[in-house]
Design a protein around this motif. Structure first.
Motif, PDB file in Angstrom:
ATOM      1  N   GLU A 152     -14.653  31.837  49.497  1.00  0.00           N
ATOM      2  CA  GLU A 152     -15.199  30.733  49.987  1.00  0.00           C
ATOM      3  C   GLU A 152     -14.751  30.251  51.386  1.00  0.00           C
ATOM      4  OE1 GLU A 152     -13.833  31.032  47.183  1.00  0.00           O
ATOM      5  OE2 GLU A 152     -12.146  29.491  46.649  1.00  0.00           O
ATOM      6  N   PHE A 153     -13.486  31.166  51.748  1.00  0.00           N
ATOM      7  CA  PHE A 153     -12.709  30.719  53.130  1.00  0.00           C
ATOM      8  C   PHE A 153     -13.324  31.480  54.336  1.00  0.00           C
ATOM      9  CE2 PHE A 153     -10.618  27.673  51.065  1.00  0.00           C
ATOM     10  CZ  PHE A 153      -9.666  28.052  50.138  1.00  0.00           C
ATOM     11  N   CYS A 154     -14.242  32.546  54.028  1.00  0.00           N
ATOM     12  CA  CYS A 154     -14.662  33.203  54.919  1.00  0.00           C
ATOM     13  C   CYS A 154     -15.657  32.644  55.986  1.00  0.00           C
ATOM     14  CB  CYS A 154     -15.792  34.580  54.182  1.00  0.00           C
ATOM     15  SG  CYS A 154     -14.561  35.574  53.101  1.00  0.00           S
ATOM     16  N   ASP A 155     -16.289  31.538  55.740  1.00  0.00           N
ATOM     17  CA  ASP A 155     -17.364  30.989  56.637  1.00  0.00           C
ATOM     18  C   ASP A 155     -16.311  29.737  57.506  1.00  0.00           C
ATOM     19  OD1 ASP A 155     -19.982  30.922  54.329  1.00  0.00           O
ATOM     20  OD2 ASP A 155     -19.178  32.392  55.611  1.00  0.00           O
ATOM     21  N   LEU A 156     -15.225  29.531  57.257  1.00  0.00           N
ATOM     22  CA  LEU A 156     -14.496  28.641  57.877  1.00  0.00           C
ATOM     23  C   LEU A 156     -14.012  28.877  59.197  1.00  0.00           C
ATOM     24  CD1 LEU A 156     -12.036  27.162  55.030  1.00  0.00           C
ATOM     25  CD2 LEU A 156     -14.280  26.306  55.801  1.00  0.00           C
ATOM     26  N   LYS A 157     -13.826  28.247  59.973  1.00  0.00           N
ATOM     27  CA  LYS A 157     -13.348  28.384  61.401  1.00  0.00           C
ATOM     28  C   LYS A 157     -11.904  28.763  61.445  1.00  0.00           C
ATOM     29  CE  LYS A 157     -16.436  25.328  63.662  1.00  0.00           C
ATOM     30  NZ  LYS A 157     -16.627  23.878  64.629  1.00  0.00           N
ATOM     31  N   GLU A 158     -11.218  29.207  62.517  1.00  0.00           N
ATOM     32  CA  GLU A 158      -9.891  29.695  62.342  1.00  0.00           C
ATOM     33  C   GLU A 158      -8.909  28.445  62.136  1.00  0.00           C
ATOM     34  OE1 GLU A 158      -7.162  32.456  62.195  1.00  0.00           O
ATOM     35  OE2 GLU A 158      -9.154  32.833  62.464  1.00  0.00           O
ATOM     36  N   GLU A 159      -9.107  27.182  62.963  1.00  0.00           N
ATOM     37  CA  GLU A 159      -8.170  26.255  62.803  1.00  0.00           C
ATOM     38  C   GLU A 159      -8.624  25.618  61.442  1.00  0.00           C
ATOM     39  OE1 GLU A 159     -10.547  26.460  65.111  1.00  0.00           O
ATOM     40  OE2 GLU A 159     -12.154  24.653  64.928  1.00  0.00           O
ATOM     41  N   GLU A 160      -9.677  25.556  60.923  1.00  0.00           N
ATOM     42  CA  GLU A 160      -9.918  24.991  59.561  1.00  0.00           C
ATOM     43  C   GLU A 160      -9.241  25.802  58.395  1.00  0.00           C
ATOM     44  OE1 GLU A 160     -14.244  23.125  60.273  1.00  0.00           O
ATOM     45  OE2 GLU A 160     -14.041  24.943  58.839  1.00  0.00           O
ATOM     46  N   LYS A 161      -8.497  26.927  58.777  1.00  0.00           N
ATOM     47  CA  LYS A 161      -7.836  27.714  57.845  1.00  0.00           C
ATOM     48  C   LYS A 161      -6.123  27.381  57.771  1.00  0.00           C
ATOM     49  CE  LYS A 161     -10.941  31.735  57.891  1.00  0.00           C
ATOM     50  NZ  LYS A 161     -10.999  33.142  57.959  1.00  0.00           N
ATOM     51  N   ASN A 162      -5.913  26.541  58.611  1.00  0.00           N
ATOM     52  CA  ASN A 162      -4.575  26.014  58.727  1.00  0.00           C
ATOM     53  C   ASN A 162      -4.247  24.772  58.165  1.00  0.00           C
ATOM     54  OD1 ASN A 162      -1.914  25.395  59.858  1.00  0.00           O
ATOM     55  ND2 ASN A 162      -2.553  25.400  61.970  1.00  0.00           N
ATOM     56  N   PRO A 163      -3.512  24.761  57.045  1.00  0.00           N
ATOM     57  CA  PRO A 163      -3.084  23.755  56.379  1.00  0.00           C
ATOM     58  C   PRO A 163      -2.412  22.563  56.976  1.00  0.00           C
ATOM     59  CG  PRO A 163      -2.319  25.651  55.154  1.00  0.00           C
ATOM     60  CD  PRO A 163      -2.745  26.222  56.645  1.00  0.00           C
ATOM     61  N   ASP A 164      -1.993  22.863  58.284  1.00  0.00           N
ATOM     62  CA  ASP A 164      -1.133  21.805  58.895  1.00  0.00           C
ATOM     63  C   ASP A 164      -2.249  20.949  59.833  1.00  0.00           C
ATOM     64  OD1 ASP A 164       1.619  23.473  59.864  1.00  0.00           O
ATOM     65  OD2 ASP A 164       1.330  22.283  58.197  1.00  0.00           O
ATOM     66  N   TRP A 165      -3.296  21.705  60.175  1.00  0.00           N
ATOM     67  CA  TRP A 165      -4.294  21.114  60.784  1.00  0.00           C
ATOM     68  C   TRP A 165      -5.145  20.354  60.083  1.00  0.00           C
ATOM     69  CZ3 TRP A 165      -9.737  21.299  60.609  1.00  0.00           C
ATOM     70  CH2 TRP A 165     -10.514  20.913  61.675  1.00  0.00           C
ATOM     71  N   LEU A 166      -5.434  20.857  58.796  1.00  0.00           N
ATOM     72  CA  LEU A 166      -6.237  20.061  57.747  1.00  0.00           C
ATOM     73  C   LEU A 166      -5.215  18.621  57.541  1.00  0.00           C
ATOM     74  CD1 LEU A 166      -7.334  22.857  55.434  1.00  0.00           C
ATOM     75  CD2 LEU A 166      -8.761  21.418  57.050  1.00  0.00           C
ATOM     76  N   LYS A 167      -4.082  18.969  57.289  1.00  0.00           N
ATOM     77  CA  LYS A 167      -3.153  17.832  56.983  1.00  0.00           C
ATOM     78  C   LYS A 167      -3.529  16.682  58.170  1.00  0.00           C
ATOM     79  CE  LYS A 167       1.324  17.814  57.223  1.00  0.00           C
ATOM     80  NZ  LYS A 167       1.528  16.687  58.285  1.00  0.00           N
ATOM     81  N   GLU A 168      -3.105  16.930  59.368  1.00  0.00           N
ATOM     82  CA  GLU A 168      -3.311  16.010  60.255  1.00  0.00           C
ATOM     83  C   GLU A 168      -4.788  15.626  60.433  1.00  0.00           C
ATOM     84  OE1 GLU A 168       0.351  16.427  61.610  1.00  0.00           O
ATOM     85  OE2 GLU A 168      -1.085  14.946  62.339  1.00  0.00           O
ATOM     86  N   LYS A 169      -5.831  16.197  60.195  1.00  0.00           N
ATOM     87  CA  LYS A 169      -7.225  15.665  60.070  1.00  0.00           C
ATOM     88  C   LYS A 169      -7.169  14.714  59.003  1.00  0.00           C
ATOM     89  CE  LYS A 169     -11.970  17.102  59.600  1.00  0.00           C
ATOM     90  NZ  LYS A 169     -13.032  18.056  59.413  1.00  0.00           N
ATOM     91  N   GLY A 170      -6.522  15.058  57.637  1.00  0.00           N
ATOM     92  CA  GLY A 170      -6.663  14.143  56.551  1.00  0.00           C
ATOM     93  C   GLY A 170      -5.864  12.489  56.857  1.00  0.00           C
ATOM     94  N   ASN A 171      -4.880  12.855  57.671  1.00  0.00           N
ATOM     95  CA  ASN A 171      -3.863  11.567  57.998  1.00  0.00           C
ATOM     96  C   ASN A 171      -4.934  10.870  58.986  1.00  0.00           C
ATOM     97  OD1 ASN A 171      -1.767  12.856  56.746  1.00  0.00           O
ATOM     98  ND2 ASN A 171      -0.829  13.548  58.552  1.00  0.00           N
ATOM     99  N   LYS A 172      -5.728  11.306  60.015  1.00  0.00           N
ATOM    100  CA  LYS A 172      -6.741  10.727  60.664  1.00  0.00           C
ATOM    101  C   LYS A 172      -7.402   9.802  59.870  1.00  0.00           C
ATOM    102  CE  LYS A 172      -5.685  13.533  64.820  1.00  0.00           C
ATOM    103  NZ  LYS A 172      -6.198  14.338  65.895  1.00  0.00           N
ATOM    104  N   LEU A 173      -8.423  10.672  59.070  1.00  0.00           N
ATOM    105  CA  LEU A 173      -9.274  10.009  58.073  1.00  0.00           C
ATOM    106  C   LEU A 173      -8.624   8.817  57.447  1.00  0.00           C
ATOM    107  CD1 LEU A 173     -10.892  13.295  57.172  1.00  0.00           C
ATOM    108  CD2 LEU A 173     -11.773  11.571  58.645  1.00  0.00           C
TER     109      LEU A 173
END
Length: 420
Positions: free
Chosen positions: A277-298
């Motif tokens: 399920e992670f094959c279609d994700l972008k490279e930054e979307e596979k980074n937990p830190d990037w996802l954590k920062e995105k979740g913090n902004k949301l």
């Protein structure tokens, strides 16, 4: 233009006039009454009643009673005479206008005088209250000064008593010392008094034998006099300065900190991006830190559901980062998913081991969020346990202290109700 009212009844005595005026279904609150010495007006739109009185009245003593669609006036005459009519005869428009203006001016002056009298009375009351307060404060100050003086005298008496005890103790110790010195001087004088030496040719006189140890009497006496008295028993109080910092290596958490750093490094390496399920994700979307920062902004914008999705994806990528569970617990609290908030807070506390100073803030947040979820589920005892654990980590946090005190109050109130 108002409608003049001519229907009224009146009666009189030598001292008073009784005037009855119908309101004709008009609301009592809409009636406006004005009364002067020679002028009476009642305005209840669209009707108007006014009368220029035959003789002056005492408007301060006069009174009006409104009720039952009727106004009843009791007018007190200034002179006890019988009036021929209620209104003044042969009054023209100019005279009416003068009487109206005069009545209005008199009413304004009386209102001004009443206002000034009220202000003066208020100032007098304030002055009296201020004087009373100053008197009370002076009495309190005198009481405090008297207490201080009594304490000072008491301390002085205690100090004088202590000095007297010290002086008596010194006197008692000084007397044995003087006796010892006198004994020592006497011994020295006895030792100095020796018989004069005889010529060498003459044989030494033979002293009579007076016992076995007779020649050592003076030396033993000197030894006895030279021995000091035993010391008086006493105790010494020793106070140690509290140590405010840990000593090197003996109380450090070097091993726990190294273990925590090792676990953090392993958590960063524990990535599972090889799932389909992670094959279609972008490279930054596979980074937990990037996802954590995105979740913090949301989360900051109030989009809690999208923030939960971002944290879910980050957790699926790496299940060993405690801050992901901690932040998702905050989202669940906002969404009222209380059981999920408790699970994520517990998982974060499980990963935040060993407890060191680097993860103290995160552990305190996890305890507070889990305690908040327990309290919202009305499990106040469990919630208080988490708040107390948070206070052990940071005892100086005023907000956590305040919330913990509220929970204790709720628990005590529940216990009292159940006991009743």
């Amino acid at each position: 233009m108002p409608v003049r009212v001519s229907e009224f009844t009146w009666q009189q005595t030598p001292a008073e006039v009784f005037l009855s005026l119908p309101l004709r279904g008009v609301c009592v609150r809409d009636a406006d009454v004005f009364c002067g010495e020679s002028y009476l007006k009642v305005n209840f739109p669209p009707f108007l009643f006014e009368v220029f009185l035959y003789a002056p009245i005492d408007d301060g003593s006069s009174r009006a009673k409104i009720g039952n669609d009727m106004i009843l006036f009791t007018l007190c005459k200034k002179e006890p005479v019988m009036w021929e009519t209620l209104s003044m005869p042969s009054v023209d428009k100019e005279m009416m206008q003068r009487i109206r203006e005069k009545s209005i001016l008199q009413a304004q002056e009386k209102a001004k005088e009443a206002t000034e009298a009220k202000s003066a009375a208020k100032r007098e009351d304030q002055r009296y209250a201020l004087g009373v307060m100053m008197k009370i404060e002076e009495e309190e100050r005198k009481k405090i000064e008297e207490m201080k003086e009594n304490e000072r005298k008491k301390a002085t008496r205690e100090l004088e008593a202590w000095k007297e005890c010290q002086r008596q103790a010194e006197e008692q110790t000084r007397i044995p010392r003087k006796e010892k010195c006198q004994r020592g001087k006497q011994a020295q004088e006895r030792g100095a008094l020796k018989p004069p030496s005889l010529p060498s040719k003459a044989p030494p006189p033979r002293l009579p034998q007076r016992g076995r140890n007779w020649e050592n009497i003076f030396s033993e006496k000197v030894k006895e006099d030279g021995i000091p008295a035993p010391r008086s028993a006493g105790s010494i109080h020793i106070s140690f300065t509290p140590r405010a910092f840990p000593t090197a290596l003996r109380e450090s958490q070097l091993a726990e900190e190294e273990e925590w750093l090792h676990k953090q490094a392993e958590a960063r390496r524990a990535m599972s991006t090889d799932l389909p399920e992670f094959c279609d994700l972008k490279e930054e979307e596979k980074n937990p830190d990037w996802l954590k920062e995105k979740g913090n902004k949301l989360f900051a914008t109030g989009n809690y559901l999208a923030a939960v999705d971002a944290y879910n994806l980050a957790i699926r990528l790496n299940r060993k980062i405690p801050l992901l569970y901690l932040n998702r617990a905050a989202c669940h609290l906002k969404l009222r998913n209380l059981h999920k908030a408790i699970e994520d807070s517990s998982k974060a506390l499980e990963l935040l081991t060993p407890p060191v100073s680097d993860n103290a803030s995160a552990r305190m947040k996890a305890h507070v969020r889990r305690g908040t979820a327990f309290c919202q589920l009305e499990l106040y005892v469990e919630g208080l346990q988490d708040y107390e654990a948070a206070l052990k980590i940071n005892p100086a946090n005023a907000f956590v202290q305040k919330d913990a005190e509220k929970i204790r109050t709720i628990i005590q109130g529940t216990a009292l109700k159940s006991h009743d």
